[in-house]
Design a protein around this motif. Structure first.
Motif, PDB file in Angstrom:
ATOM      1  N   ALA A   1     -76.325  -7.783  -8.243  1.00 55.15           N
ATOM      2  CA  ALA A   1     -76.879  -7.115  -9.430  1.00 55.15           C
ATOM      3  C   ALA A   1     -78.330  -6.704  -9.201  1.00 55.15           C
ATOM      4  O   ALA A   1     -78.776  -5.651  -9.669  1.00 55.15           O
ATOM      5  CB  ALA A   1     -76.771  -8.034 -10.639  1.00 55.15           C
ATOM      6  N   ASP A   2     -79.082  -7.522  -8.460  1.00 58.83           N
ATOM      7  CA  ASP A   2     -80.508  -7.251  -8.268  1.00 58.83           C
ATOM      8  C   ASP A   2     -80.835  -6.590  -6.937  1.00 58.83           C
ATOM      9  O   ASP A   2     -81.865  -5.918  -6.820  1.00 58.83           O
ATOM     10  CB  ASP A   2     -81.295  -8.556  -8.385  1.00 58.83           C
ATOM     11  CG  ASP A   2     -81.315  -9.098  -9.806  1.00 58.83           C
ATOM     12  OD1 ASP A   2     -81.359  -8.290 -10.752  1.00 58.83           O
ATOM     13  OD2 ASP A   2     -81.274 -10.325  -9.970  1.00 58.83           O
ATOM     14  N   GLU A   3     -79.985  -6.791  -5.932  1.00 64.73           N
ATOM     15  CA  GLU A   3     -80.301  -6.265  -4.605  1.00 64.73           C
ATOM     16  C   GLU A   3     -79.270  -5.282  -4.073  1.00 64.73           C
ATOM     17  O   GLU A   3     -79.476  -4.709  -2.993  1.00 64.73           O
ATOM     18  CB  GLU A   3     -80.458  -7.432  -3.619  1.00 64.73           C
ATOM     19  CG  GLU A   3     -81.612  -8.367  -3.987  1.00 64.73           C
ATOM     20  CD  GLU A   3     -81.833  -9.488  -2.991  1.00 64.73           C
ATOM     21  OE1 GLU A   3     -82.820 -10.225  -3.138  1.00 64.73           O
ATOM     22  OE2 GLU A   3     -81.013  -9.624  -2.048  1.00 64.73           O
ATOM     23  N   GLY A   4     -78.175  -5.108  -4.768  1.00 63.18           N
ATOM     24  CA  GLY A   4     -77.167  -4.128  -4.367  1.00 63.18           C
ATOM     25  C   GLY A   4     -76.124  -4.677  -3.423  1.00 63.18           C
ATOM     26  O   GLY A   4     -74.924  -4.488  -3.640  1.00 63.18           O
ATOM     27  N   VAL A   5     -76.568  -5.348  -2.354  1.00 63.54           N
ATOM     28  CA  VAL A   5     -75.659  -5.937  -1.372  1.00 63.54           C
ATOM     29  C   VAL A   5     -76.125  -7.356  -1.086  1.00 63.54           C
ATOM     30  O   VAL A   5     -77.228  -7.757  -1.465  1.00 63.54           O
ATOM     31  CB  VAL A   5     -75.621  -5.119  -0.061  1.00 63.54           C
ATOM     32  CG1 VAL A   5     -75.134  -3.695  -0.332  1.00 63.54           C
ATOM     33  CG2 VAL A   5     -76.990  -5.105   0.597  1.00 63.54           C
ATOM     34  N   VAL A   6     -75.281  -8.118  -0.369  1.00 64.34           N
ATOM     35  CA  VAL A   6     -75.621  -9.491  -0.005  1.00 64.34           C
ATOM     36  C   VAL A   6     -75.866  -9.553   1.504  1.00 64.34           C
ATOM     37  O   VAL A   6     -74.929  -9.570   2.302  1.00 64.34           O
ATOM     38  CB  VAL A   6     -74.508 -10.481  -0.402  1.00 64.34           C
ATOM     39  CG1 VAL A   6     -74.887 -11.898   0.000  1.00 64.34           C
ATOM     40  CG2 VAL A   6     -74.225 -10.402  -1.891  1.00 64.34           C
ATOM     41  N   TRP A   7     -77.138  -9.543   1.888  1.00 62.77           N
ATOM     42  CA  TRP A   7     -77.487  -9.647   3.292  1.00 62.77           C
ATOM     43  C   TRP A   7     -77.414 -11.100   3.772  1.00 62.77           C
ATOM     44  O   TRP A   7     -77.677 -12.032   3.009  1.00 62.77           O
ATOM     45  CB  TRP A   7     -78.912  -9.142   3.533  1.00 62.77           C
ATOM     46  CG  TRP A   7     -79.045  -7.655   3.502  1.00 62.77           C
ATOM     47  CD1 TRP A   7     -79.507  -6.885   2.474  1.00 62.77           C
ATOM     48  CD2 TRP A   7     -78.706  -6.747   4.563  1.00 62.77           C
ATOM     49  NE1 TRP A   7     -79.476  -5.556   2.813  1.00 62.77           N
ATOM     50  CE2 TRP A   7     -78.993  -5.438   4.101  1.00 62.77           C
ATOM     51  CE3 TRP A   7     -78.197  -6.907   5.852  1.00 62.77           C
ATOM     52  CZ2 TRP A   7     -78.785  -4.311   4.876  1.00 62.77           C
ATOM     53  CZ3 TRP A   7     -77.986  -5.780   6.635  1.00 62.77           C
ATOM     54  CH2 TRP A   7     -78.281  -4.500   6.153  1.00 62.77           C
ATOM     55  N   VAL A   8     -77.085 -11.267   5.056  1.00 62.79           N
ATOM     56  CA  VAL A   8     -77.211 -12.560   5.728  1.00 62.79           C
ATOM     57  C   VAL A   8     -78.490 -12.500   6.552  1.00 62.79           C
ATOM     58  O   VAL A   8     -78.634 -11.637   7.417  1.00 62.79           O
ATOM     59  CB  VAL A   8     -76.011 -12.844   6.649  1.00 62.79           C
ATOM     60  CG1 VAL A   8     -76.209 -14.165   7.393  1.00 62.79           C
ATOM     61  CG2 VAL A   8     -74.724 -12.871   5.849  1.00 62.79           C
ATOM     62  N   ARG A   9     -79.435 -13.412   6.288  1.00 63.87           N
ATOM     63  CA  ARG A   9     -80.716 -13.351   6.991  1.00 63.87           C
ATOM     64  C   ARG A   9     -80.962 -14.606   7.826  1.00 63.87           C
ATOM     65  O   ARG A   9     -80.608 -14.672   8.985  1.00 63.87           O
ATOM     66  CB  ARG A   9     -81.856 -13.089   6.002  1.00 63.87           C
ATOM     67  CG  ARG A   9     -81.763 -11.683   5.368  1.00 63.87           C
ATOM     68  CD  ARG A   9     -83.111 -11.098   5.015  1.00 63.87           C
ATOM     69  NE  ARG A   9     -83.982 -10.968   6.181  1.00 63.87           N
ATOM     70  CZ  ARG A   9     -85.208 -10.432   6.126  1.00 63.87           C
ATOM     71  NH1 ARG A   9     -85.689 -10.006   4.954  1.00 63.87           N
ATOM     72  NH2 ARG A   9     -85.943 -10.348   7.212  1.00 63.87           N
ATOM     73  N   GLU A  10     -81.527 -15.633   7.246  1.00 60.40           N
ATOM     74  CA  GLU A  10     -81.924 -16.783   8.053  1.00 60.40           C
ATOM     75  C   GLU A  10     -80.744 -17.425   8.779  1.00 60.40           C
ATOM     76  O   GLU A  10     -79.653 -17.575   8.228  1.00 60.40           O
ATOM     77  CB  GLU A  10     -82.599 -17.842   7.169  1.00 60.40           C
ATOM     78  CG  GLU A  10     -83.037 -19.085   7.936  1.00 60.40           C
ATOM     79  CD  GLU A  10     -83.740 -20.103   7.066  1.00 60.40           C
ATOM     80  OE1 GLU A  10     -83.757 -21.285   7.451  1.00 60.40           O
ATOM     81  OE2 GLU A  10     -84.287 -19.737   6.006  1.00 60.40           O
ATOM     82  N   LEU A  11     -81.015 -17.809  10.015  1.00 58.92           N
ATOM     83  CA  LEU A  11     -80.106 -18.639  10.792  1.00 58.92           C
ATOM     84  C   LEU A  11     -80.870 -19.921  11.097  1.00 58.92           C
ATOM     85  O   LEU A  11     -81.809 -19.930  11.895  1.00 58.92           O
ATOM     86  CB  LEU A  11     -79.691 -17.933  12.089  1.00 58.92           C
ATOM     87  CG  LEU A  11     -78.899 -18.769  13.104  1.00 58.92           C
ATOM     88  CD1 LEU A  11     -77.598 -19.289  12.498  1.00 58.92           C
ATOM     89  CD2 LEU A  11     -78.619 -17.950  14.368  1.00 58.92           C
ATOM     90  N   GLY A  12     -80.500 -21.005  10.405  1.00 60.41           N
ATOM     91  CA  GLY A  12     -81.220 -22.259  10.518  1.00 60.41           C
ATOM     92  C   GLY A  12     -80.483 -23.281  11.355  1.00 60.41           C
ATOM     93  O   GLY A  12     -79.286 -23.507  11.154  1.00 60.41           O
ATOM     94  N   PHE A  13     -81.197 -23.895  12.273  1.00 61.11           N
ATOM     95  CA  PHE A  13     -80.659 -24.955  13.121  1.00 61.11           C
ATOM     96  C   PHE A  13     -81.241 -26.272  12.590  1.00 61.11           C
ATOM     97  O   PHE A  13     -82.312 -26.721  13.024  1.00 61.11           O
ATOM     98  CB  PHE A  13     -81.064 -24.743  14.582  1.00 61.11           C
ATOM     99  CG  PHE A  13     -80.512 -23.492  15.214  1.00 61.11           C
ATOM    100  CD1 PHE A  13     -79.586 -23.570  16.246  1.00 61.11           C
ATOM    101  CD2 PHE A  13     -80.920 -22.236  14.794  1.00 61.11           C
ATOM    102  CE1 PHE A  13     -79.069 -22.416  16.836  1.00 61.11           C
ATOM    103  CE2 PHE A  13     -80.427 -21.083  15.381  1.00 61.11           C
ATOM    104  CZ  PHE A  13     -79.492 -21.170  16.402  1.00 61.11           C
ATOM    105  N   GLY A  14     -80.560 -26.880  11.619  1.00 63.07           N
ATOM    106  CA  GLY A  14     -81.042 -28.117  11.017  1.00 63.07           C
ATOM    107  C   GLY A  14     -80.921 -29.282  11.983  1.00 63.07           C
ATOM    108  O   GLY A  14     -79.948 -29.376  12.741  1.00 63.07           O
ATOM    109  N   MET A  15     -81.910 -30.195  11.940  1.00 62.17           N
ATOM    110  CA  MET A  15     -81.965 -31.268  12.926  1.00 62.17           C
ATOM    111  C   MET A  15     -81.996 -32.666  12.319  1.00 62.17           C
ATOM    112  O   MET A  15     -81.917 -33.653  13.052  1.00 62.17           O
ATOM    113  CB  MET A  15     -83.210 -31.099  13.805  1.00 62.17           C
ATOM    114  CG  MET A  15     -83.220 -29.857  14.671  1.00 62.17           C
ATOM    115  SD  MET A  15     -84.772 -29.749  15.618  1.00 62.17           S
ATOM    116  CE  MET A  15     -84.725 -31.298  16.533  1.00 62.17           C
ATOM    117  N   ASN A  16     -82.135 -32.788  11.005  1.00 66.89           N
ATOM    118  CA  ASN A  16     -82.332 -34.113  10.424  1.00 66.89           C
ATOM    119  C   ASN A  16     -81.017 -34.876  10.366  1.00 66.89           C
ATOM    120  O   ASN A  16     -80.104 -34.517   9.616  1.00 66.89           O
ATOM    121  CB  ASN A  16     -82.948 -34.003   9.036  1.00 66.89           C
ATOM    122  CG  ASN A  16     -83.582 -35.305   8.594  1.00 66.89           C
ATOM    123  OD1 ASN A  16     -82.948 -36.347   8.589  1.00 66.89           O
ATOM    124  ND2 ASN A  16     -84.852 -35.236   8.228  1.00 66.89           N
TER     125      ASN A  16
END
Length: 390
Positions: A305-320
């Motif tokens: 509704a606010d951005e038009g499309v749903v982009w995939v951005r961050e790729l996080g490598f979590g370590m905890n």
């Protein structure tokens, strides 16, 4: 009633209802009734004796973890000045405050609800570069228009921020305390090794148990959140730590499917559906879902509704390693450090600029967590069996 040491700023005359109005929160969080005695009376003992659902042993362990954080990650010497601003709104805040009293016996402790905002700002004004500020928050402190961490960083102060603690109660609070353990050999060794692999990779694949998400381009230079601030302008940030993150250099080069087992909902809480949701991603955008839920559909609808499309951005490598698929906490910002892969949905990602994205234009950055069976960077498998293989 908790007895505060003489180094605390706590004037009982300021505890009227009118004085407590300065507390405002970014989100409304239900509070657990507290019955506690955070410090042993008349003994000078700074250990927690009773904090409802958190044992003294757990607080003792937290003291050891924080001692390592302060000495190894922050290089905080006993003679350096420190200010700890805390509240008493939940068990986890009480436990952390007790642990910090042990680790920082000479610090100034300020009860956020016991003083006016100006008293806190005046105390900050006395600090000099490399002094330490710790913020222990059941929700998220606001001092009128004062953005605490940003302003403190501008003054070259070290900052440890513990926000949204009231979201984590019972067993989740114990997971949180465990997540503060600081192993520099693991965080710095594995973190830097991952950065080297990410920065040189031509692409990668996330296998989420039969579904593959393919990154067909190089990655942005990876950034570290591993407790090593030697090459960084700012020292500190939000805790717990444990993450290496990047994103595709070419956002449209991300294609395939990925199964997610947790997503951040509209209340910024961890939402774990009964079965994983499969995202269908074409040219870097979520175009379809399989086994979705009404709550996740709402998240996607809001973004579109606010951005038009749903982009995939961050790729996080979590370590905890305190967090996993089976060891979750309700606060999405905390669970983001989970050992495994997380992605962000929406155009907002201030760490990386893109030609067609202006900084500040994106409204959404919604974390979703992949069922992480395997991660490949080029031909190297860097994750399997629930752990990083570098």
């Amino acid at each position: 009633m908790t007895r505060l040491p003489s180094s605390s700023i706590c004037n009982s005359s300021l505890l009227s209802a009118s004085k407590r109005k300065h507390r405002t929160y970014t989100t409304a969080v239900a509070m657990t009734p507290i019955t506690h005695s955070a410090h042993a009376e008349n003994t000078g003992d700074t250990r927690c004796t009773v904090i409802a659902t958190i044992s003294a042993a757990a607080v003792d362990a937290a003291q050891r973890h924080l001692h390592d954080v302060l000495s190894l990650a922050f290089d905080h010497a006993p003679g350096q000045h420190a200010v700890v601003v805390f509240d008493t709104g939940c068990d986890l805040a009480l436990a952390l405050t007790a642990a910090y009293r042990h680790c920082l016996p000479n610090a100034d402790f300020i009860d956020f609800d016991a003083v006016l905002p100006q008293a806190i700002l005046e105390k900050f004004a006395l600090l000099v570069p490399s002094d330490l500020v710790v913020l222990i928050q059941s929700t998220n402190f606001r001092l009128e228009a004062y953005r605490i961490r940003v302003e403190l960083f501008k003054r070259a102060l070290k900052v440890i921020e513990h926000p949204h603690l009231a979201r984590m109660q019972g067993q989740e609070a114990l997971y949180y305390l465990e997540s503060l353990a600081y192993d520099p050999a693991y965080y710095r060794g594995v973190g830097n090794a991952l950065k080297v692999r990410i920065d040189r990779a031509q692409g990668g694949v996330i296998d989420s148990g039969g579904e593959r998400l393919v990154y067909g381009s190089r990655f942005e230079s990876a950034k570290l959140n591993v407790g090593d601030y030697s090459a960084m302008k700012n020292v500190g940030g939000q805790f717990p730590i444990g993450e290496v993150f990047t994103e595709s250099l070419d956002l449209e080069a991300v294609n395939g499917r990925v199964r997610i087992f947790v997503f951040g909902d509209t209340a910024f809480s961890v939402n774990q559906p009964a079965m994983p949701i499969t995202l269908v991603i074409v040219n870097g955008q979520v175009t379809d879902t399989i086994d979705s839920t009404p709550e996740f559909d709402t998240v996607l609808a809001n973004i579109r509704a606010d951005e038009g499309v749903v982009w995939v951005r961050e790729l996080g490598f979590g370590m905890n390693r305190a967090f996993s698929k089976d060891r979750t906490v309700s606060d999405i910002g905390t669970f983001e450090r989970m050992c495994g892969i997380h992605l962000s949905l929406g155009a907002k990602h201030g760490s990386y600029g893109k030609p067609n994205f202006k900084r500040g234009d994106g409204k959404y950055h919604v974390d979703v967590f992949a069922v992480t069976q395997s991660v490949m960077l080029d031909q190297d498998e860097v994750y399997r069996d629930g752990a990083w293989q570098v």
